[in-house]
Enzyme design. Structure first.
Site, PDB file in Angstrom:
ATOM      1  N   GLU A  39      -9.088  -6.211  75.429  1.00 46.65           N
ATOM      2  CA  GLU A  39     -10.132  -6.929  74.720  1.00 46.65           C
ATOM      3  C   GLU A  39     -11.428  -6.135  74.926  1.00 46.65           C
ATOM      4  OE1 GLU A  39     -10.868 -10.984  75.895  1.00 46.65           O
ATOM      5  OE2 GLU A  39     -12.471 -11.169  74.419  1.00 46.65           O
ATOM      6  N   ARG A 274       0.317  -7.139  88.244  1.00 50.40           N
ATOM      7  CA  ARG A 274      -0.941  -6.436  88.064  1.00 50.40           C
ATOM      8  C   ARG A 274      -1.265  -5.622  89.300  1.00 50.40           C
ATOM      9  NH1 ARG A 274      -4.703  -9.554  85.347  1.00 50.40           N
ATOM     10  NH2 ARG A 274      -6.438  -8.489  86.308  1.00 50.40           N
ATOM     11  N   LYS A 284     -13.118  -7.985  85.287  1.00 50.60           N
ATOM     12  CA  LYS A 284     -14.225  -7.527  84.435  1.00 50.60           C
ATOM     13  C   LYS A 284     -15.479  -8.353  84.689  1.00 50.60           C
ATOM     14  CE  LYS A 284     -11.540  -6.175  80.384  1.00 50.60           C
ATOM     15  NZ  LYS A 284     -11.121  -6.753  79.104  1.00 50.60           N
TER      16      LYS A 284
HETATM   17  P1  ATP Z   1     -10.277 -10.003  82.282  1.00 49.96           P
HETATM   18  O1  ATP Z   1     -10.528  -9.334  83.619  1.00 49.96           O
HETATM   19  O2  ATP Z   1     -11.533 -10.135  81.471  1.00 49.96           O
HETATM   20  O3  ATP Z   1      -9.383 -11.205  82.321  1.00 49.96           O
HETATM   21  P2  ATP Z   1      -8.046  -8.435  81.469  1.00 49.96           P
HETATM   22  O4  ATP Z   1      -7.929  -7.752  82.779  1.00 49.96           O
HETATM   23  O5  ATP Z   1      -7.025  -9.413  81.030  1.00 49.96           O
HETATM   24  O6  ATP Z   1      -9.499  -9.004  81.381  1.00 49.96           O
HETATM   25  P3  ATP Z   1      -7.612  -7.074  78.949  1.00 49.96           P
HETATM   26  O7  ATP Z   1      -8.585  -6.256  78.197  1.00 49.96           O
HETATM   27  O8  ATP Z   1      -7.092  -8.314  78.328  1.00 49.96           O
HETATM   28  O9  ATP Z   1      -8.266  -7.346  80.355  1.00 49.96           O
HETATM   29  O10 ATP Z   1      -6.412  -6.186  79.447  1.00 49.96           O
HETATM   30  C1  ATP Z   1      -5.720  -5.252  78.668  1.00 49.96           C
HETATM   31  C2  ATP Z   1      -4.365  -5.014  79.267  1.00 49.96           C
HETATM   32  O11 ATP Z   1      -4.495  -4.507  80.588  1.00 49.96           O
HETATM   33  C3  ATP Z   1      -3.569  -6.303  79.361  1.00 49.96           C
HETATM   34  O12 ATP Z   1      -2.267  -6.053  78.894  1.00 49.96           O
HETATM   35  C4  ATP Z   1      -3.601  -6.633  80.817  1.00 49.96           C
HETATM   36  O13 ATP Z   1      -2.455  -7.323  81.195  1.00 49.96           O
HETATM   37  C5  ATP Z   1      -3.699  -5.260  81.478  1.00 49.96           C
HETATM   38  N1  ATP Z   1      -4.345  -5.347  82.778  1.00 49.96           N
HETATM   39  C6  ATP Z   1      -5.547  -5.894  83.057  1.00 49.96           C
HETATM   40  N2  ATP Z   1      -5.795  -5.874  84.376  1.00 49.96           N
HETATM   41  C7  ATP Z   1      -4.723  -5.290  84.962  1.00 49.96           C
HETATM   42  C8  ATP Z   1      -4.364  -4.982  86.311  1.00 49.96           C
HETATM   43  N3  ATP Z   1      -5.174  -5.265  87.333  1.00 49.96           N
HETATM   44  N4  ATP Z   1      -3.172  -4.376  86.530  1.00 49.96           N
HETATM   45  C9  ATP Z   1      -2.358  -4.076  85.506  1.00 49.96           C
HETATM   46  N5  ATP Z   1      -2.627  -4.341  84.228  1.00 49.96           N
HETATM   47  C10 ATP Z   1      -3.794  -4.945  83.939  1.00 49.96           C
HETATM   48 MG    MG Z   2      -7.169 -10.513  79.066  1.00 45.83          MG
END
Ligand code: ATP
Ligand code: MG
Length: 569
Positions: A39, A274, A284
């Site tokens: 996003e 994650r 974020k």
């Molecule tokens: P927020 O921190 O705002 O909730 P988010 O981490 O979900 O955001 P996105 O932009 O939706 O951020 O993430 C894009 C992709 O990266 C998604 O498929 C998410 O699952 C993956 N992602 C985000 N954080 C991690 C992490 N710590 N480890 C592995 N994958 C991640």
């Molecule tokens: Mg997200």
């Protein structure tokens, strides 16, 4: 980029096993199409790097393609600035989204027309309805873990009424929160996500791409699976928190397949754990707080776990890929130690980084018997394991800079460096014997004095006649390249800064940045931005990509030579 490493067989993981099974059964006719769906509401961080390496890495190793898709359905929080930074970050990490001349760069917002059309179709098929309860009523009627939900009094509206209301929602006739569109699934499902989830809500918000065209916006769960299906994604990899959303993902796609919109097989959602990295934050929202409140110098502050931050810090794309390979992909949430990340960097740079001498805490050394004005050339290998890279040259002269802690007047046991009466070798130069030190009125040592042995030069026959236990680095005072060096350390003192819901700001490390005026081997004058070196005995350093200029370098410490965190200096 290091293609050798990328072509090496990747560590096997359960996702590869699923794809291998699919390929054996012919489910997708050997096609592998993944997507990375950020996003655009912030800068990517090291956790995203895991998802990027996984999605793009898997696609690449199966000869498939990974789409870069912006999941942009929250108009209030998204912007072009974030889109651009994400594109840059993915490219820098070494991945691309072209295949056979086609760019696989997508925006969920490009699907708004289709998403809307499918929503009307669900209404027509009796699978969605307009709910007019207030947000509080909806929450109260959702039930709990032990209690089933209560159906909305609006649940049995006729198709005609639903269509009419939904069209008027789109036309802007209602206020925000007055109505929502919900899927008609099962208010008594043990899974909350299946208790008639919201598909559309009213928002009078400007979207960075669609402007003011829409005032109804689709929800993430509704958008995501449909975007995957529209793009013919085969394996939709996401993090574990979406496991409970998978039944909804499947429900929506199944309903649209029943309606003749999509053909089977439908994309498969697969969850993985994650990345949680110690001494770092991967939310974020919290990263935004660090920037907004000035705890760091911006998104690309070298202490930030953002991709722009670790890039500026000096991490290489190859080291991040290596790190992601090493941590692998599992179904179990866990913490990865920061030392694993730093270890991957050391392993990558040990092979690549040319060596130079750098004095970070300078103290003058005067060789009293060295002729004034004389400058004698010395040389050393550019890289100790790669003689083919040749030698570097630098002069020795009467006055040198040495490291302040390489001298002491009162040596503790086992101290083999400079103290009065002791001999050490000036690395790649001569053996010297310390004769004493000069002090200022406060008793601080301002210069160390010594004599050298002219027949002891490294690489000459006489060198072996001198046996010394200490070996120190130095640079010629006359020829040195002065440089600002930023010594970065971990941003947090605690391995899990936000554990147990505590205020992560309290765990900030007050000593995470220290700036010193250093003297570098003369060769550093020509350092280009992002050029990396090993400063001998100190660690790996990079010429800062923003502030460093050839002739006036500014260096960042990427990481020390060994993992010394938590141990006394
Ligand atoms: P927020 O921190 O705002 O909730 P988010 O981490 O979900 O955001 P996105 O932009 O939706 O951020 O993430 C894009 C992709 O990266 C998604 O498929 C998410 O699952 C993956 N992602 C985000 N954080 C991690 C992490 N710590 N480890 C592995 N994958 C991640
Ligand atoms: Mg997200």
């Amino acid at each position: 980029m290091n293609t050798e490493r990328n072509d090496a067989p990747a560590a096997s993981n359960f996702i590869r096993n699923i794809i291998d099974d699919d390929n054996r059964s012919g489910k997708w006719s050997q096609r592998v199409e993944t997507r990375f769906p950020p996003e655009p509401n912030g800068y990517l961080h090291i956790g995203h790097a895991k998802s990027i390496c996984l999605n793009f890495g898997v696609a690449r190793s199966y000869g498939g393609v990974c789409h870069l898709r912006f999941d942009d359905t929250n108009p209030e929080k998204e912007s072009v600035e974030y889109v651009d930074s994400i594109i840059d970050a993915v490219r820098w990490l070494g991945f691309e989204w072209q295949k056979d001349g086609t760019e696989h760069l997508y925006y969920a917002s490009d699907y708004y027309d289709k998403l809307y059309e499918f929503a009307e179709l669900l209404i027509e098929r009796g699978k969605a309805y307009v709910d007019s309860q207030s947000a509080e009523e909806m929450r109260a009627n959702r039930g709990s873990a032990t209690e089933v939900g209560t159906p909305s009094p609006f649940r049995e509206r006729s198709v005609q009424e639903n269509l009419d209301l939904f069209r008027r929602m789109k036309a802007g006739e209602f206020k925000e929160g007055e109505h929502v569109l919900r899927a008609k699934i099962d208010m008594s499902s043990p899974n909350f996500n299946m208790r008639d989830p919201v598909l559309y809500r009213i928002r009078f918000a400007h979207h960075y791409r669609t402007g003011d065209k829409w005032c109804v916006y689709p929800m993430y769960d509704y958008t995501h699976c449909i975007s995957d299906a529209l793009e013919n994604i085969t394996h939709s990899l996401c993090t574990l928190e979406f496991e409970d959303h998978r039944p909804l993902y499947d429900w929506i796609l199944n309903e649209l397949a029943e309606a003749g919109i999509f053909t089977r097989p439908l994309p498969q959602q697969i969850e993985f754990s994650r990345l949680n990295l110690t001494y770092a934050i991967t939310s974020k929202r919290k990263l935004l707080q660090l920037v907004n409140e000035g705890h760091v110098d911006g998104w690309d502050d070298p202490r930030m776990p953002t991709i722009v931050g670790v890039r500026r810090r000096g991490f290489t794309p190859e080291s991040i890929q290596l790190f992601c390979e090493r941590i692998g992909v599992t179904k179990v949430d866990s913490w990865i130690d920061m030392s694993v990340f730093e270890g991957a960097l050391r392993d990558d740079l040990d092979e690549k980084a040319p060596r130079i001498a750098a004095v970070l805490d300078p103290l003058k050394l005067v060789i009293d018997n060295f002729p004034e004005g004389l400058s004698e050339p010395c040389s050393a290998p550019v890289h100790p394991h790669h003689p083919e890279q040749g030698v570097r040259e630098f002069p020795i002269s009467r006055e040198l800079w040495i490291e302040r802690d390489d001298f002491t007047e009162t040596p503790p046991k086992g101290y083999f460096r400079l103290f009065p009466g002791n001999r050490v070798r000036l690395r790649y130069g001569y053996v010297i014997e310390c004769t004493g030190a000069e002090k200022d009125e406060n008793g601080n040592v301002v210069a160390v004095h010594c004599n050298y042995f002219p027949d002891s030069k490294s690489g000459t026959e006489g060198a072996n006649n001198y046996k010394v236990k200490g070996n120190i680095h130095w640079v010629s005072a006359a020829a040195a390249c002065p440089a600002e060096v930023r010594i970065y350390d971990r941003l947090f003192k605690e391995p899990q800064p936000d554990a147990g819901g505590r205020d992560f700001l309290e765990a900030l490390n007050p000593d995470s940045k220290r700036v010193v005026n250093a003297y570098l081997e003369p060769g550093a004058h020509g350092a280009l931005p992002e050029q990396r070196y090993q400063f001998e005995r100190h660690g790996y350093f990079v010429a800062d990509r923003v502030d460093s200029k050839p002739g006036k370098p500014v260096f960042n410490r990427i990481v020390s030579l060994r993992d010394s965190w938590g141990k006394p200096a």
